[in-house]
Structures are given as structure tokens and as C-alpha cells.
Design a protein around this motif. Structure first.
Motif, PDB file in Angstrom:
ATOM      1  N   LYS A  48      -1.911  12.844   2.582  1.00  0.00           N
ATOM      2  CA  LYS A  48      -1.725  11.615   3.362  1.00  0.00           C
ATOM      3  C   LYS A  48      -3.094  10.955   3.476  1.00  0.00           C
ATOM      4  CE  LYS A  48       0.183  10.384   7.842  1.00  0.00           C
ATOM      5  NZ  LYS A  48       0.855  10.943   9.016  1.00  0.00           N
ATOM      6  N   THR A  49      -3.204   9.710   3.066  1.00  0.00           N
ATOM      7  CA  THR A  49      -4.504   9.052   3.152  1.00  0.00           C
ATOM      8  C   THR A  49      -4.782   8.648   4.599  1.00  0.00           C
ATOM      9  OG1 THR A  49      -3.632   6.820   2.752  1.00  0.00           O
ATOM     10  CG2 THR A  49      -4.255   8.112   0.820  1.00  0.00           C
ATOM     11  N   THR A  64      -8.190   6.863   0.707  1.00  0.00           N
ATOM     12  CA  THR A  64      -7.217   6.079  -0.062  1.00  0.00           C
ATOM     13  C   THR A  64      -7.725   5.818  -1.476  1.00  0.00           C
ATOM     14  OG1 THR A  64      -6.059   3.969  -0.203  1.00  0.00           O
ATOM     15  CG2 THR A  64      -8.131   3.934   0.978  1.00  0.00           C
ATOM     16  N   GLN A  74      -6.388   8.351  -3.730  1.00  0.00           N
ATOM     17  CA  GLN A  74      -4.930   8.525  -3.799  1.00  0.00           C
ATOM     18  C   GLN A  74      -4.409   8.382  -5.227  1.00  0.00           C
ATOM     19  OE1 GLN A  74      -1.754   6.627  -4.780  1.00  0.00           O
ATOM     20  NE2 GLN A  74      -2.190   5.199  -3.131  1.00  0.00           N
ATOM     21  N   GLN A  75      -4.860   7.335  -5.927  1.00  0.00           N
ATOM     22  CA  GLN A  75      -4.318   7.103  -7.272  1.00  0.00           C
ATOM     23  C   GLN A  75      -4.700   8.223  -8.251  1.00  0.00           C
ATOM     24  OE1 GLN A  75      -6.093   3.691  -6.025  1.00  0.00           O
ATOM     25  NE2 GLN A  75      -4.721   2.283  -7.059  1.00  0.00           N
ATOM     26  N   GLU A 134       0.609   6.920   1.641  1.00  0.00           N
ATOM     27  CA  GLU A 134      -0.508   5.966   1.702  1.00  0.00           C
ATOM     28  C   GLU A 134      -0.428   5.243   3.047  1.00  0.00           C
ATOM     29  OE1 GLU A 134      -3.232   4.896  -0.372  1.00  0.00           O
ATOM     30  OE2 GLU A 134      -3.543   3.854   1.526  1.00  0.00           O
ATOM     31  N   TYR A 152      -3.181   1.103   2.799  1.00  0.00           N
ATOM     32  CA  TYR A 152      -2.767  -0.134   2.131  1.00  0.00           C
ATOM     33  C   TYR A 152      -1.249  -0.175   1.984  1.00  0.00           C
ATOM     34  CZ  TYR A 152      -7.674  -0.831   1.032  1.00  0.00           C
ATOM     35  OH  TYR A 152      -9.021  -1.021   1.125  1.00  0.00           O
ATOM     36  N   ARG A 183      -0.178   0.235  -2.703  1.00  0.00           N
ATOM     37  CA  ARG A 183      -1.136   0.905  -3.571  1.00  0.00           C
ATOM     38  C   ARG A 183      -0.471   1.899  -4.526  1.00  0.00           C
ATOM     39  NH1 ARG A 183      -7.417   2.651  -2.077  1.00  0.00           N
ATOM     40  NH2 ARG A 183      -8.172   1.635  -3.960  1.00  0.00           N
ATOM     41  N   ARG A 211       5.554   3.236   1.271  1.00  0.00           N
ATOM     42  CA  ARG A 211       4.193   3.780   1.237  1.00  0.00           C
ATOM     43  C   ARG A 211       4.164   5.268   0.887  1.00  0.00           C
ATOM     44  NH1 ARG A 211       0.273   1.622   5.739  1.00  0.00           N
ATOM     45  NH2 ARG A 211       0.308  -0.611   5.355  1.00  0.00           N
TER      46      ARG A 211
END
Ligand code: UD1
Length: 419
Positions: A295-296, A304, A307-308, A325, A328, A331, A350
Motif C-alpha cells: 500500500k503506498t 508511490t 508502485q509501478q 495506491e 494518486y 497511477r 486505486r
């Protein structure tokens, strides 16, 4: 602009030196404009965000000398412009830091709302709330943010969301404000602390950076100073994730290991061995990582910006991982590109549910933003066959000599011209 081509399936092995932080650099460079003499900034990363910002401030009147050794000398004595038009700032979101700087320096700033990564709405209401609390009028007219104050007076400012940009912009605006400014619910990122250190070395009085409350006592002037940019924890974390994604053994040097603690914790949970020592971390990936949930959160939570690439890592994990997320609203757009490589990802608002697959396959993909680009690289390294990554201008904005660095770790990666 070209494309990055990766022939995947090789594990990464070796040592890579991490650059200075992109996010710190884009704050420290405009901060140098607040001084009444020259500053020397070192350990700047070799990325286009830095060269773009150097171009912007020199167009506006600063004398800038920048070599390829990561060292920039900024002399703001001839800098006398409070306006930054769209043509100049559109390539760099962080050019909004000019607002705080110009407001502090001239009592007036007109800066066009900038561009940046395509990851959802990125309002500046908290920045403006801070400027207004200091006594400025602030408005948005025809895409230009205009702020003006006859006098700035310190005030308590509570941020409704933990915002790195608003925290930094208010710090910059408040350095000369009469009395004391308190930023409550402040961002705690390493580059917030780095900026406070730089400002203090110039003669400012900034206390509490790195905690929820930052206290700025206004001073009359700042002098030029020397500063070394903090290491880029996001670049470090990206290499760590790439090491695990390829079952490799990579040492990242020139870092502050504590800054990547949340990523280290998650990589260990996924089965990686992470050895920490002084200014380096050694990461050994398992044959196949275990799925873990993420969890960001604002720093010191899981970033975050990781995250990607973390989702890219999880695409080949054993099991199902849930990635939330919270920073944002949009994202996960890049997930479609990973799906084209064989990943199994379902996005609901999200949250992304990533069901690990045993193999990814190379494919042509497009990086829609900087960290999506990092995700494409990790997926390409872990995939079988050839991946072509387009949209690399996003990657070069924030990752230094990315092809050379991955190549030095054994990746089959090259920059090719687009046909
Ligand atoms: C910085 C980083 C970026 C990172 C982000 C979050 C820089 C140059 N960039 O971006 O890499 O992804 O922090 O860690 O340091 N928000 C508002 N109102 C505002 C400002 C922000 O609602 O006035 C919201 C944003 O929409 C977002 C959240 O607050 O949802 C965090 O944004 P913020 O921390 O400000 O991000 P940036 O400073 O732009």
C-alpha cells in the motif's frame, strides 16, 4: 527520440552507483536563486529534468555553469525576473518551485502551471493555501499562477494532504517572511530534509524537517553555499527491484539505506536477501519471488514512485498480490502495457490485483510516465525475448544513464533510433 530495446531473461549482477536524487535536485536548484551570491551544487544526476531546470533559470537571468561531473554553479545576482512563461516551464512539473522562490525574492511571482507525469490530477491548492496564509494574494489566470505580497508574515499552515511540493514551496516562500512559519502535517521525504540543510547552510533558520512540523524563522538574507544532493532512494529502489525480478545479485552504492527501508522490507518479504552496510545495500533475488501486498503511503511509507516497478516485479511472483495506491487517483494506466507482455493484472480504482505468471514475453510497450518507464524496464529484463520501450523521454527525465547502468549489470539493453 528513440526506443530502449531489451532482450530479457538475463539476471543482473554487479555493482551500480546511485545518482543524486532527482526530486532533491529540482528543489535545491531553484533554492539557490534565493542567495545573494553563488552556490555550488554537487552530486546532481545526469537527467533531463536537471538540464531543463538549468535552462529555465538561465533563461530567467541566472548565471549557470553545469559540467558533466554533476556539479552546477548558480550565481543569481543578475536574476531579476518574476515571470516564468509556459514555453519555459511546460517540460518540468517541479518548475512550480519557482513560485515560492520568486515570491520570497521579489514579493511577486507569475509561473505558468507546468506539465509533468501523466498520473492523475495534481492540484496546487495546498501550495496556494500556504502562500495566502503568509499574506500573499494568489490566483490562477489563463493557466498562470499569480502570487503577490507587499510583505510576507510567518503563520501556522496546516496541510490538508501530506504534499511534498506544498511543503517545499512553503519552505522556500517563508525563508524571508517576518516571524515564524509553522508547516503542520508536512511531508518528511529525504529531499525535504536535504533542502532544509541547504537553506540552513545559506543562513536560513529551518527546524524540524523530517518530522510532521517544520518551523521556519524568517531571516533578512541568504548567502551562497555548497551542497551535495542526497542520494536518489527511488533510483536505488528501482535497481533493487530489478535485481529481484531477474533473480540477480546487485549491490547499490552511494545510498542512505534507511531511505529505502519500506522497499527493503517488502523485498525481504518476497524472499530476497538484503544485506545492509554503511552506504550500500546488496540484494539477492530468489529464483521466483513470493507475492506480497503493498500500500503506498507518504514517506516513510512505501513510496508511490515505486508502485509501478513493484507491480512489474509482482507480475512474475508466486501467488496473488494486492497493490493499493493511496497517493494518486490514476497511477495504474501502465498496467495495460504489462498485460500485453503476458501479465495478469486487474485494476479496480486505486487497487491492482496482480496474479503472478510463470513467464512474461517481450513486446513493444510505451512508457506513459517516468515510473511507468521503470516498470517497463523491469518487465523487459524479466521477460523472454525482445521488448521495445517507446516514450523514453519520460525515462530520461529521471533515470541517469539508464542503458549504461543496466548494461553494466549484464542486461542486454540498448538505445536504438526509432524508425
Ligand atoms: C512529489 C515527487 C513525486 C512523488 C510525489 C508523492 C517531486 C519533484 N516529486 O510530487 O515524485 O510521486 O511527491 O510522493 O518531489 N495534492 C493536493 N493539493 C496540492 C498538492 C498535492 O491535493 O496542493 C495531492 C496530490 O494530488 C497527490 C498528493 O497530494 O494526491 C501528493 O502530492 P505531492 O506530494 O504534492 O506530489 P508532488 O510534490 O507533486
Amino acid at each position: 527520440m528513440g526506443k530502449i530495446v531489451i532482450n530479457g531473461g538475463r539476471s543482473l549482477n554487479g555493482t551500480v552507483r546511485i545518482a543524486g536524487s532527482k526530486n532533491a535536485s529540482v528543489a535545491v536548484i531553484p533554492a539557490a536563486l534565493l542567495a545573494d551570491g553563488a552556490s555550488v551544487i554537487e552530486n546532481l544526476p545526469d537527467i533531463t529534468d536537471v538540464t531543463t531546470l538549468a535552462e529555465i533559470i538561465s533563461e530567467l537571468g541566472a548565471d549557470v555553469t553545469y559540467g558533466c561531473d554533476g556539479r552546477m554553479v548558480i550565481d543569481p545576482r543578475r536574476f531579476d525576473c518574476y515571470q516564468a512563461p509556459y514555453e519555459l516551464v511546460k517540460r518540468l512539473r517541479a518548475s512550480y518551485y519557482l513560485l515560492g522562490v520568486l515570491l520570497a525574492k521579489f514579493g511577486r511571482a507569475e509561473v505558468a502551471l507546468p506539465g509533468g507525469c501523466n498520473i492523475g490530477l495534481r492540484p496546487v491548492d495546498q501550495h496556494l493555501k500556504g502562500f495566502r496564509a503568509l499574506g500573499a494574494d494568489a490566483s490562477l489566470e489563463h493557466g498562470i499562477v499569480k502570487v503577490r505580497a507587499s510583505r510576507l508574515i510567518g503563520a501556522p499552515i496546516y496541510l490538508d494532504v501530506v504534499s511534498v511540493g506544498a511543503t517545499i514551496n512553503i519552505m522556500l516562500a517563508a525563508v524571508f517572511a517576518q516571524g515564524v512559519t509553522l508547516i503542520e502535517n508536512a511531508a518528511k521525504e529525504p529531499h525535504v530534509v536535504g533542502l532544509a540543510n541547504f537553506l540552513n547552510s545559506m543562513g536560513a533558520n529551518v527546524q524540524g524537517a523530517g518530522t510532521d512540523v517544520i518551523r521556519i524563522k524568517g531571516v533578512k538574507s541568504l548567502h551562497g553555499s555548497d551542497h551535495s544532493v542526497v542520494p536518489d532512494e527511488i533510483e536505488a529502489a528501482t535497481f533493487m527491484m530489478a535485481a529481484v525480478a531477474t533473480g540477480g545479485d546487485v549491490t547499490v552504492t552511494n545510498i542512505i539505506p534507511k531511505h529505502v527501508d519500506p522497499v527493503t522490507a517488502k523485498l525481504r518479504e518476497s524472499g530476497a536477501e538484503v544485506e545492509e552496510n554503511g552506504d550500500y545495500l546488496r540484494v539477492k533475488g530468489p529464483e521466483r519471488p513470493r507475492a506480497v501486498n503493498v500500500k503506498t503511503l507518504p514517506y516513510p511509507g512505501f513510496p508511490t514512485d515505486c508502485q509501478q516497478p513493484f507491480v512489474a516485479l509482482m507480475t512474475r511472483a508466486d501467488g496473488i498480490s494486492v497493490v493499493q495506491e493511496t497517493i494518486y487517483d490514476n497511477r495504474f494506466g501502465y498496467a495495460n502495457e504489462l498485460i500485453r507482455m503476458g501479465a495478469n493484472i486487474k485494476v479496480d480504482g486505486r487497487t491492482a490485483i496482480v496474479e503472478g505468471v510463470s513467464r512474461l514475453f517481450g513486446a513493444p510497450v510505451r512508457a506513459s510516465d517516468l515510473r511507468a518507464g521503470a516498470a517497463m524496464i523491469i518487465a523487459g529484463l524479466a521477460a523472454e525475448g525482445r521488448t521495445e520501450i517507446y516514450g523514453i523521454e519520460h525515462i530520461l527525465r529521471g533515470y541517469e544513464r539508464v542503458v549504461e547502468k543496466y548494461g553494466s549489470l549484464g542486461a542486454d539493453i540498448a538505445l536504438e533510433n526509432e524508425r
